[in-house]
Motif scaffolding. Structure first.
Motif, PDB file in Angstrom:
ATOM      1  N   PHE A   1       0.803  -1.220   0.000  1.00  0.00           N
ATOM      2  CA  PHE A   1       0.000   0.000   0.000  1.00  0.00           C
ATOM      3  C   PHE A   1       0.838   1.274   0.000  1.00  0.00           C
ATOM      4  O   PHE A   1       0.290   2.369   0.109  1.00  0.00           O
ATOM      5  CB  PHE A   1      -0.944   0.009   1.206  1.00  0.00           C
ATOM      6  CG  PHE A   1      -2.169  -0.843   1.013  1.00  0.00           C
ATOM      7  CD1 PHE A   1      -3.200  -0.433   0.182  1.00  0.00           C
ATOM      8  CD2 PHE A   1      -2.290  -2.060   1.657  1.00  0.00           C
ATOM      9  CE1 PHE A   1      -4.330  -1.219   0.003  1.00  0.00           C
ATOM     10  CE2 PHE A   1      -3.414  -2.850   1.489  1.00  0.00           C
ATOM     11  CZ  PHE A   1      -4.444  -2.423   0.647  1.00  0.00           C
ATOM     12  N   GLY A   2       2.156   1.154  -0.086  1.00  0.00           N
ATOM     13  CA  GLY A   2       3.015   2.324  -0.178  1.00  0.00           C
ATOM     14  C   GLY A   2       3.269   3.017   1.142  1.00  0.00           C
ATOM     15  O   GLY A   2       3.900   4.063   1.178  1.00  0.00           O
ATOM     16  N   THR A   3       2.786   2.434   2.237  1.00  0.00           N
ATOM     17  CA  THR A   3       3.018   3.023   3.548  1.00  0.00           C
ATOM     18  C   THR A   3       3.030   1.910   4.582  1.00  0.00           C
ATOM     19  O   THR A   3       2.341   0.896   4.418  1.00  0.00           O
ATOM     20  CB  THR A   3       1.920   4.046   3.898  1.00  0.00           C
ATOM     21  OG1 THR A   3       2.146   4.554   5.210  1.00  0.00           O
ATOM     22  CG2 THR A   3       0.543   3.418   3.858  1.00  0.00           C
ATOM     23  N   ALA A   4       3.824   2.077   5.638  1.00  0.00           N
ATOM     24  CA  ALA A   4       3.971   1.024   6.634  1.00  0.00           C
ATOM     25  C   ALA A   4       2.675   0.825   7.420  1.00  0.00           C
ATOM     26  O   ALA A   4       2.069  -0.231   7.391  1.00  0.00           O
ATOM     27  CB  ALA A   4       5.130   1.341   7.579  1.00  0.00           C
ATOM     28  N   MET A   5       2.234   1.850   8.144  1.00  0.00           N
ATOM     29  CA  MET A   5       1.020   1.707   8.951  1.00  0.00           C
ATOM     30  C   MET A   5       0.057   2.867   8.729  1.00  0.00           C
ATOM     31  O   MET A   5      -0.959   2.963   9.410  1.00  0.00           O
ATOM     32  CB  MET A   5       1.387   1.622  10.439  1.00  0.00           C
ATOM     33  CG  MET A   5       2.183   0.382  10.820  1.00  0.00           C
ATOM     34  SD  MET A   5       1.386  -1.176  10.374  1.00  0.00           S
ATOM     35  CE  MET A   5      -0.129  -1.056  11.308  1.00  0.00           C
ATOM     36  N   GLY A   6       0.351   3.746   7.792  1.00  0.00           N
ATOM     37  CA  GLY A   6      -0.484   4.926   7.600  1.00  0.00           C
ATOM     38  C   GLY A   6      -1.692   4.705   6.713  1.00  0.00           C
ATOM     39  O   GLY A   6      -2.568   5.564   6.631  1.00  0.00           O
ATOM     40  N   SER A   7      -1.786   3.570   6.050  1.00  0.00           N
ATOM     41  CA  SER A   7      -2.906   3.323   5.149  1.00  0.00           C
ATOM     42  C   SER A   7      -4.175   3.012   5.935  1.00  0.00           C
ATOM     43  O   SER A   7      -4.141   2.308   6.944  1.00  0.00           O
ATOM     44  CB  SER A   7      -2.587   2.140   4.224  1.00  0.00           C
ATOM     45  OG  SER A   7      -3.744   1.741   3.515  1.00  0.00           O
ATOM     46  N   PRO A   8      -5.328   3.507   5.470  1.00  0.00           N
ATOM     47  CA  PRO A   8      -6.599   3.188   6.135  1.00  0.00           C
ATOM     48  C   PRO A   8      -7.006   1.731   5.919  1.00  0.00           C
ATOM     49  O   PRO A   8      -8.003   1.281   6.497  1.00  0.00           O
ATOM     50  CB  PRO A   8      -7.598   4.135   5.470  1.00  0.00           C
ATOM     51  CG  PRO A   8      -7.010   4.444   4.138  1.00  0.00           C
ATOM     52  CD  PRO A   8      -5.522   4.461   4.346  1.00  0.00           C
TER      53      PRO A   8
END
Length: 328
Positions: free
Chosen positions: A118-125
């Motif tokens: 998703f292109g982000t470690a934990m920032g994706s909803p």
């Protein structure tokens, strides 16, 4: 007569070429229109399909470059995630269970998976993390938590079939609670009206570390390389440990009993050379790549086990940033 047939054949070839060119033009035009439309939709709305851009090669490179001393985790995660994403319609979700001591890379690998999907470690909803001490702190509210967890998972799967669910600190999960998600983990087409087979579940636990550490120590004492340790040497013993441990969230769990895990992923204890590599990476992130003296000092300052032998770091790489601060 022959001349007329030749001209006719030539006209037929030209006609076919024109048709092919027109077809190619229309196909490419439709593709461009579709691409523009998809870009426009993703610009004005939130859809997980827009954010879901898996980079399998990037994940493999990240694992082999930044995960130290974990050949089993590197190989298993790379293979399982790759095989899962290559299926347009997988027959079941991907369910991974990470086991090993603190500081050996379990949380880092779960972050890598999120970042390269998703292109982000934990920032994706669409990446959801559960911590028992935060989300399920009271043992007398298990039934309430079961209802909340079931609705939460089902709701997020409805919003995004590609959701990632990370259950951290499974050793602190109230026994019996996690089985509420078991229907979502199997091969059925849909549960509660939701198609859920494209989701990824990651369970993280220190339960089983005694088994892993013992095998690693025995391997070293036998004069063998840690890379000779195979999954078959650990898998069954880890599953037995988590299933029979009353402090484990998997205690007597149907998830273990009915074998719905895709794979157990063992994380081995780290030797001094791995700790020094962690220190070197930390130093490079601070623009101090040349400070090998600091990396060596950190490696010497970390506590090791067992007392007689001092083969493996007691805290993995968890204490490395603080040690670097001290020596830098």
């Amino acid at each position: 007569m022959l001349s007329l047939m030749t001209r006719s054949n030539k006209m037929l070839v030209v006609r076919r070429s024109v048709i092919q060119l027109v077809s190619m033009f229309l196909f490419n035009s439709f593709q461009r229109v579709e691409c523009v439309f998809e870009t426009l939709v993703c610009t004005i709305s939130e859809r997980c399909d827009c954010d879901f851009k898996p980079n399998i090669r990037g994940l493999e490179w990240d694992l082999y470059k930044n995960l130290y001393g974990q050949h089993l985790a590197q190989d298993i995660v790379s293979e399982e995630v790759s095989n899962f994403l290559l299926k347009e319609n997988p027959d079941r979700p991907l369910v991974l269970s990470f086991h090993g001591a603190s500081g050996t890379g379990k949380t880092m690998v779960s972050s890598m998976i999120g970042r390269h999907l998703f292109g982000t470690a934990m920032g994706s909803p669409y990446i959801h993390q559960f911590v028992p001490t935060l989300h399920f702190p009271l043992a007398d509210r298990i039934q309430q938590y079961k209802g909340e967890l079931k609705r939460w998972v089902q709701g997020n799967l409805t919003a995004c079939a590609r959701s990632i669910f990370i259950f951290d600190e499974m050793e602190k999960m109230p026994p019996g609670l996690i089985d509420i998600v078991k229907p979502f983990l199997g091969p059925s087409h849909a549960v509660f009206g939701t198609n859920y087979r494209k989701a990824i579940y990651i369970f993280i636990s220190t339960v089983g570390e005694e088994v892993i550490n013992r095998v690693a120590l025995e391997t070293r004492q036998a004069g063998k390389e840690r890379e000779e340790i195979r999954l078959v040497d650990l898998e069954e013993a880890i599953l037995q440990a988590v299933f029979n441990n009353k402090q484990s969230g998997f205690f007597q769990s149907r998830i273990i009993q009915e074998k719905v895990l895709t794979s157990v992923v063992p994380f081995l204890p780290l030797a001094r050379c791995h700790v020094e590599r962690c220190a070197h990476r930390e130093l490079c992130q601070r623009g101090e790549c040349k400070r090998n003296d600091v990396a060596e000092a950190v490696g010497g300052a970390v506590a090791y086990m067992p007392v007689h032998g001092r083969h493996f770091s007691s805290t993995g790489c968890k204490s490395v940033p603080a040690k670097v601060n001290f020596f830098l």
